[in-house]
Motif scaffolding. Structure first.
Motif, PDB file in Angstrom:
ATOM      1  N   GLY A 287       7.711  41.433 -12.543  1.00 16.14           N
ATOM      2  CA  GLY A 287       6.301  41.100 -12.701  1.00 16.14           C
ATOM      3  C   GLY A 287       5.376  41.947 -11.851  1.00 16.14           C
TER       4      GLY A 287
ATOM      5  N   ARG B 220       4.050  42.249 -17.761  1.00 17.98           N
ATOM      6  CA  ARG B 220       2.893  41.355 -17.881  1.00 17.98           C
ATOM      7  C   ARG B 220       3.235  40.103 -18.686  1.00 17.98           C
ATOM      8  NH1 ARG B 220      -2.128  43.642 -20.370  1.00 17.98           N
ATOM      9  NH2 ARG B 220      -2.848  41.581 -19.763  1.00 17.98           N
TER      10      ARG B 220
ATOM     11  N   PRO C 165      14.005  36.899 -21.365  1.00 15.43           N
ATOM     12  CA  PRO C 165      13.195  36.981 -20.134  1.00 15.43           C
ATOM     13  C   PRO C 165      13.654  38.141 -19.266  1.00 15.43           C
ATOM     14  CG  PRO C 165      14.825  35.244 -19.944  1.00 15.43           C
ATOM     15  CD  PRO C 165      14.937  35.761 -21.351  1.00 15.43           C
TER      16      PRO C 165
ATOM     17  N   ASN D  12       1.672  42.740 -12.817  1.00 18.17           N
ATOM     18  CA  ASN D  12       0.701  41.842 -12.186  1.00 18.17           C
ATOM     19  C   ASN D  12       0.530  42.070 -10.685  1.00 18.17           C
ATOM     20  OD1 ASN D  12       0.376  40.179 -14.679  1.00 18.17           O
ATOM     21  ND2 ASN D  12       2.520  39.691 -14.284  1.00 18.17           N
TER      22      ASN D  12
ATOM     23  N   ARG E 264      12.012  38.014 -12.377  1.00 19.13           N
ATOM     24  CA  ARG E 264      10.688  37.732 -11.843  1.00 19.13           C
ATOM     25  C   ARG E 264      10.134  38.910 -11.047  1.00 19.13           C
ATOM     26  NH1 ARG E 264      10.225  32.083  -8.897  1.00 19.13           N
ATOM     27  NH2 ARG E 264      10.843  31.526 -11.035  1.00 19.13           N
TER      28      ARG E 264
ATOM     29  N   GLY F  56       6.289  38.917 -19.228  1.00 22.51           N
ATOM     30  CA  GLY F  56       7.351  38.165 -18.572  1.00 22.51           C
ATOM     31  C   GLY F  56       8.672  38.185 -19.305  1.00 22.51           C
TER      32      GLY F  56
END
Length: 328
Positions: free
Chosen positions: A153, A232, A147, A157, A150, A234
């Motif tokens: 992102g 996108r 991962p 996005n 965050r 993640g």
């Protein structure tokens, strides 16, 4: 405007044909689904097209030189893996971004160097580096999903003034690509090499340096595309980049760039990328099996190559007829 005039225009600007095909396909899809003609859906289509379109900008320069790069999907995967691993180890965005982009550019430049100095077919060379790069990525990550933070992102996005960030990045790279192709020596020399490498060498053009430069530029934009895709999705997934090279090549050929080099446009390649995403949307609207998507993409690529070869044969026949007429 007469029919002959339209045919002449399309033959000179091949990307107009894919524009017309895109308009027709969009009209059909708007009848198939009431949500198609909405701003949010158009933005979604452009966001989905962004990764392919960005990579197609770089691929356009390579194919203009009569080359090809099968390894761009592996470069996408390896640079994604490198960024994810660096973030896991250092948690430093600046280091991860810089190293990733430099690495992507270097991998592309290595492809060009191998093509130039070993005089091996670009197809064979990049097919070999495809395996090397993908194998290196799997070795680096142990084929595990990783991962990303965050905050990453936002790149895939997020929005700036209401416009999705991937669209803004895509537009910026397209503008840079158009400028480079039409206003810089790199674009002029790339076309010259694609038209005739022998003539380019005889006029003392730096064929080797230009070839390495176009592959390096393709690697650079592929690295940027990798970061967008990673944001996108993640995180890193082992399937990232598989088959995308054929989608990118199909977009470029659909956009009017000749496989034999010397002629093509960045705008056409981007429109070709959007057209391919519209096809995927159409299949999704028809609830088609996801396993049929690759069949359709492959068929579109085959059709694009066949049309390109047919056009080349017609041009050759016309030139031969003109020569015969002059000699008579």
């Amino acid at each position: 405007m007469s029919r002959n005039t339209i045919r002449t225009l399309i033959s000179r600007q091949k990307w107009i044909a894919v524009v017309l095909a895109t308009i027709v396909l969009a009209a059909v899809l708007s009848l198939a689904s009431p949500v198609f003609l909405t701003l949010s859906n158009f933005q979604a289509i452009l966001v989905q097209s962004s990764v392919t379109a960005i990579m197609a900008v770089g691929m356009t320069f390579i194919i203009l030189t009569a080359g090809i790069d099968i390894s761009v999907g592996a470069i996408l995967f390896l640079t994604s893996a490198l960024f994810a691993q660096l973030m896991l180890d250092t948690e430093n965005y600046l280091i991860a971004f810089v190293v990733t982009i430099v690495c992507a550019t270097g991998l592309g430049a290595l492809n060009g160097w191998l093509v130039v100095y070993f005089r091996v077919s670009p197809l064979i060379t990049t097919l070999a580096t495809y395996s090397i790069y993908r194998g290196a990525a799997i070795h680096l990550t142990g084929a595990q999903n990783i991962p990303v933070p965050r905050e990453m992102g936002f790149l895939g996005n997020g929005r700036i003034l209401g416009v999705p960030v991937p669209i803004l990045i895509m537009a910026t790279i397209v503008i840079i690509g158009v400028y480079m192709l039409s206003r810089t020596r790199l674009g002029v020399y790339a076309r010259a090499i694609g038209n005739s490498e022998r003539s380019a060498k005889e006029t003392n053009l730096p064929v080797g340096r230009v070839t390495i430069a176009v592959y390096a530029f393709s690697g650079l934009v592929t690295g940027i595309a990798a970061l967008i895709l990673l944001a996108r999705v993640g995180g890193l997934q082992s399937g990232i980049g598989i088959g995308i090279e054929f989608t990118v090549i199909a977009a470029v050929i659909l956009g009017g760039t000749k496989l034999t080099g010397g002629s093509g446009t960045v705008i056409g390649s981007v429109i070709g990328a959007v057209f391919l995403v519209l096809i995927d949307n159409g299949l999704n609207l028809m609830n088609a099996s996801p396993y049929i998507y690759d069949v359709v993409r492959g068929s579109v690529l085959l059709a694009a190559v066949a049309i390109d070869r047919y056009s080349a044969m017609r041009r050759h026949s016309a030139l031969e007829a003109q020569k015969a007429a002059r000699m008579a």
